[in-house]
Each structure stands twice: as structure tokens, then as C-alpha cells.
Design an enzyme around this catalytic site. Structure first.
Site, PDB file in Angstrom:
ATOM      1  N   ASN A 143     -79.655 -12.583   4.070  1.00 48.48           N
ATOM      2  CA  ASN A 143     -81.007 -12.828   4.572  1.00 48.48           C
ATOM      3  C   ASN A 143     -81.199 -11.947   5.814  1.00 48.48           C
ATOM      4  OD1 ASN A 143     -83.389 -13.817   5.600  1.00 48.48           O
ATOM      5  ND2 ASN A 143     -82.624 -15.886   6.011  1.00 48.48           N
TER       6      ASN A 143
ATOM      7  N   LYS B 230     -83.768 -11.451   7.442  1.00 48.27           N
ATOM      8  CA  LYS B 230     -84.786 -12.034   8.340  1.00 48.27           C
ATOM      9  C   LYS B 230     -85.763 -10.940   8.792  1.00 48.27           C
ATOM     10  CE  LYS B 230     -81.541 -15.665   9.530  1.00 48.27           C
ATOM     11  NZ  LYS B 230     -81.053 -16.650  10.482  1.00 48.27           N
TER      12      LYS B 230
ATOM     13  N   HIS C 193     -86.271 -22.763   4.859  1.00 44.85           N
ATOM     14  CA  HIS C 193     -85.381 -22.274   5.922  1.00 44.85           C
ATOM     15  C   HIS C 193     -85.736 -22.956   7.244  1.00 44.85           C
ATOM     16  CE1 HIS C 193     -83.110 -19.740   8.607  1.00 44.85           C
ATOM     17  NE2 HIS C 193     -82.460 -19.287   7.546  1.00 44.85           N
TER      18      HIS C 193
ATOM     19  N   GLU D 179     -85.772 -21.926  10.171  1.00 41.41           N
ATOM     20  CA  GLU D 179     -86.621 -21.153  11.089  1.00 41.41           C
ATOM     21  C   GLU D 179     -88.098 -21.329  10.746  1.00 41.41           C
ATOM     22  OE1 GLU D 179     -84.506 -17.491  10.524  1.00 41.41           O
ATOM     23  OE2 GLU D 179     -82.819 -18.320  11.671  1.00 41.41           O
TER      24      GLU D 179
ATOM     25  N   GLU E 249     -77.206 -25.189   5.679  1.00 43.13           N
ATOM     26  CA  GLU E 249     -77.168 -24.379   6.897  1.00 43.13           C
ATOM     27  C   GLU E 249     -77.376 -25.278   8.114  1.00 43.13           C
ATOM     28  OE1 GLU E 249     -78.232 -19.984   6.128  1.00 43.13           O
ATOM     29  OE2 GLU E 249     -80.100 -21.040   6.485  1.00 43.13           O
TER      30      GLU E 249
ATOM     31  N   GLY F   4     -76.629 -18.296  13.850  1.00 35.37           N
ATOM     32  CA  GLY F   4     -76.688 -17.291  14.919  1.00 35.37           C
ATOM     33  C   GLY F   4     -75.916 -17.658  16.177  1.00 35.37           C
TER      34      GLY F   4
ATOM     35  N   SER G 190     -73.600 -18.479  10.685  1.00 31.61           N
ATOM     36  CA  SER G 190     -72.539 -17.699  11.336  1.00 31.61           C
ATOM     37  C   SER G 190     -71.401 -17.276  10.401  1.00 31.61           C
ATOM     38  CB  SER G 190     -71.975 -18.442  12.546  1.00 31.61           C
ATOM     39  OG  SER G 190     -72.964 -18.534  13.562  1.00 31.61           O
TER      40      SER G 190
HETATM   41  P1  13P Z   1     -76.610 -16.346  10.665  1.00 27.36           P
HETATM   42  O1  13P Z   1     -75.650 -15.860   9.603  1.00 27.36           O
HETATM   43  O2  13P Z   1     -77.131 -15.248  11.535  1.00 27.36           O
HETATM   44  O3  13P Z   1     -76.031 -17.495  11.433  1.00 27.36           O
HETATM   45  O4  13P Z   1     -77.896 -16.906   9.897  1.00 27.36           O
HETATM   46  C1  13P Z   1     -77.731 -17.805   8.863  1.00 27.36           C
HETATM   47  C2  13P Z   1     -79.042 -17.966   8.203  1.00 27.36           C
HETATM   48  O5  13P Z   1     -79.970 -18.537   8.754  1.00 27.36           O
HETATM   49  C3  13P Z   1     -79.208 -17.402   6.857  1.00 27.36           C
HETATM   50  O6  13P Z   1     -80.379 -17.836   6.259  1.00 27.36           O
END
Ligand code: 13P
Length: 241
Positions: free
Chosen positions: A8, A10, A87, A89, A159, A165, A202
Site C-alpha cells: 500500500n 498510500k 483502512h 487512515e 492492522e 508506521g 510496520s
Molecule cells: P506501515 O507498514 O507503514 O506500518 O503501514 C501499514 C499500513 O497501513 C498498510 O495499509
């Protein structure tokens, strides 16, 4: 059973960076077990290089006056195989609710897309021992009304929000327990055994070997590390070995 590795990207990488990303990754990855989800405007570059491509969001309607949105019908017509929905976010920054996510999941499945449904608890919820309750709420609401045939095209991504992150991950035991819990939940609520479950949060080139020891895990949803082609290739190599 080979795992699924989803990158992803992003809202990362500009056009020059996408060009060099494609150059590095191009030779290596044309596996049906790898899906790359770039920022939507770059998707055609990835499609033209024959990757399995996913999109980071799709809307609940097939067409209409919805400025800025992309419909699952449009995505499917481009040959985009997967959509990421729910997600954290988007739940956080765009205030997406369980009900809205459920409608988008149904719309995507009607348009023959595969859906990666993200669920996960905040640190506060974890500290309050509410993790199981939160995951149960998110999953039962997300999958409400889906048929068995539709569930064939759903993958859950666990997740934990505090692991995204942050370079922090749950222990292997915690992840394994949660995967078991999610599989049992979907079996008991939807009469669907063996739903596929990915882990995200992560995942990187350093911890992938350890994470890959987890039994029951069907793959990974990788954020930050997937924006670096060398790191992503290393993760793919270990995960698919
Ligand atoms: P990270 O791998 O940067 O922690 O992000 C995970 C994520 O949100 C994938 O959708």
C-alpha cells in the site's frame, strides 16, 4: 499455500520516484501473489507493466456526481483486481463509518473486485482490553449481508493502529491469536470457515523473517516499506519462500 503480499503505497512517491520504482521492481515481481496499490493517478503505469494492481479506495456508487471519487465499476473496467476498504487512515481522517464501509464493500464485490477489509484497534482500546470487541464490531459490520460467494473474494487485514508506521509490532503470539480469533469470528457469524487474514503494521525487511514464522497467517499488507523497492522485494522474497 503461498501467501499474498500487498503493498500500500498510500499517498507517497511523485512521478520521478514512480519511474525509478518501476525500473527496480519491474524485473522481479510479476507474481500473482503480489499486489501493488499505488496512489490512484499512477495506476496505469503499473497496469502497463503487468502487475496485479489494487486501488486504495473505491466509492459506493457505480457512477454519478461524486467529485473526486472512483467507482468500483470504473476500477474493474481498468483491470484493477483489488480495493482496500476500511483502512484506519480513512476511518480516522475521512470519518468513514462501519456502515459506509459495508456499502462500499458490497458495491466493490458486485463489480467483481476482490476486497481487502482493514480492521484494527487503537492503543487506547488495546490498553482498555477492548481489542476483541473492536475487531468483532468492525468485522461483523463490514461483512453484513455478504453471501458465501462474495466472501470468497474478501480478505481481512488485521492492522493494529498503534503498529502502523511506528516500527512497533505485536508479538507473534498476539498476531497468531488474533488471526485465529478473526477466522473463528467469521466462521461463527457468517458460516464461512477459513477466511484469509493478512497482517499489516510496520512490516519491514528486518522483521519479515520473524513474522513469517506465524502459523495461520495468509500474507501481509505493507505500507512504508513497500515504498522502497529494495525493501519490498526482500519482504516478497521471504514471504513467498
Ligand atoms: P506501515 O507498514 O507503514 O506500518 O503501514 C501499514 C499500513 O497501513 C498498510 O495499509
Amino acid at each position: 499455500m503461498k501467501k499474498l503480499v500487498v503493498g500500500n503505497l498510500k499517498m507517497n512517491l511523485d512521478l520521478d520516484q514512480i519511474a525509478s520504482y518501476l525500473e527496480i521492481i519491474n524485473e522481479e515481481v510479476h507474481s500473482p501473489h503480489v499486489v501493488i496499490c499505488p496512489t490512484s493517478i499512477y495506476i496505469p503505469y503499473f497496469l502497463s507493466h503487468d502487475y496485479r494492481v489494487g486501488i486504495q479506495n473505491t466509492f459506493l456508487a457505480d457512477e454519478g456526481a461524486y467529485t473526486g471519487e472512483i467507482s468500483p465499476k470504473q476500477a474493474d473496467s481498468m483491470g484493477i483486481a483489488y480495493t482496500i476498504l476500511g483502512h484506519s487512515e480513512r476511518r480516522m481522517y475521512l470519518k468513514e463509518t462501519d456502515d459506509f464501509i459495508n456499502k462500499k464493500i458490497i458495491a466493490a464485490l458486485k463489480n467483481y473486485m476482490r476486497v481487502i477489509v482493514c480492521v484494527g484497534e487503537t492503543l487506547e482500546e488495546r490498553k482498555m482490553l477492548k481489542t476483541d470487541r473492536v475487531i468483532k464490531r468492525e468485522i461483523t459490520n463490514a461483512l453484513r449481508g455478504l453471501t458465501k460467494e462474495q466472501l470468497d473474494n474478501v480478505v481481512i487485514a488485521y492492522e493494529p493502529i498503534w503498529a502502523i508506521g511506528t516500527n512497533q509490532t505485536p508479538t507473534n503470539k498476539d498476531i497468531e491469536d488474533m488471526i485465529n480469533y478473526i477466522k473463528l469470528l467469521v466462521e461463527s457469524y457468517f458460516n464461512y470457515p477459513n477466511i484469509k487474514v493478512l497482517y499489516g503494521g510496520s512490516v519491514n525487511e528486518k522483521n519479515i523473517t520473524e513474522l513469517n514464522k506465524i502459523k495461520n497467517l495468509d500474507g501481509y499488507l505493507v505500507g512504508g516499506a513497500s515504498t522502497n523497492p529494495e525493501k519490498f522485494l526482500k519482504i516478497i522474497e521471504v514471504a513467498l519462500s
